[in-house]
Scaffold this motif. Sequence first.
Motif: not given
Length: 266
Positions: A194-196, A133-145, A227-236
């Motif tokens: 894995x952030x960014x 929850x923390x990592x994905x929230x930080x990614x959304x805030x910084x608009x990072x994958x 196995x891997x998956x990623x959120x690439x955009x600014x709206x994970x």
Amino acid sequence: MTEAGYGVLRAPNGWSALELQRRSHPDALVIAAELDNNSGLELCRKLQGNENPASNAPIFMTQITPATRAQRLEALRAGADQLWGHPVDVDEFALRLAAQLRAKFVADDAREESLVETRTHLWNTQGLLRRAEEVVAAAARDQQPVAGAVVGLHGVQQSADWDLGDRLVTGIRRSARSSDTVARLGAARCAILAPRTGTEACHKMGERLLAEIGPTIGAASSWLRVGYAAYDGSTPGPAAQLVERAEVAARDGAPSADTRLRCWRS
């Protein structure tokens, strides 16, 4: 299966018993004092002195003669919960075992509610989801994958082997970046946040994991799956969904040239 409903695993000697405990983590142990030329007490000491103690599993010792006070004290000092001399009152034995198991299961439930896996001090499943929850929230805030990967051994025996899983963890720790979150989800299954890290970078991360883990686990590397998956955009999306997608990818994802490396089928 016994009449009381317990599944029973048998070990012919002390060495086999240690291996069985490490691999299977039984809920209780019954040890004959006469095991391997009277080494039942030594087996108790090894189980309690092991870097992975017997997981709160009660240890009952038995011997073919009535137990004296001195023998009972010696067994307790060695780490046994109780020494039973023959003849054994089967009904009392079953009732005491059931009581000990109830206490063990309460302790196990408390451990499950914690956020850290006690064997390696990595995050456990609960801790991973909270950290996600923390990592994905930080990614959304910084608009990072942000990416998630699940690494494990899919063979029946291999997936339940805690010693092999320890070696898996060693390989993952060598490969993970300091910014990554590593969790242990089972005996031989781990997850990484894995952030960014976008989808393309995920593939490189997977290749790096395979390169580091393979030599660490030796022949078992043929059972390895990443196995891997990623959120690439600014709206994970939801954090738990990222972990779930990586889990599904490890089981049934689209394989790369190295079929051990699989991505989420979007």
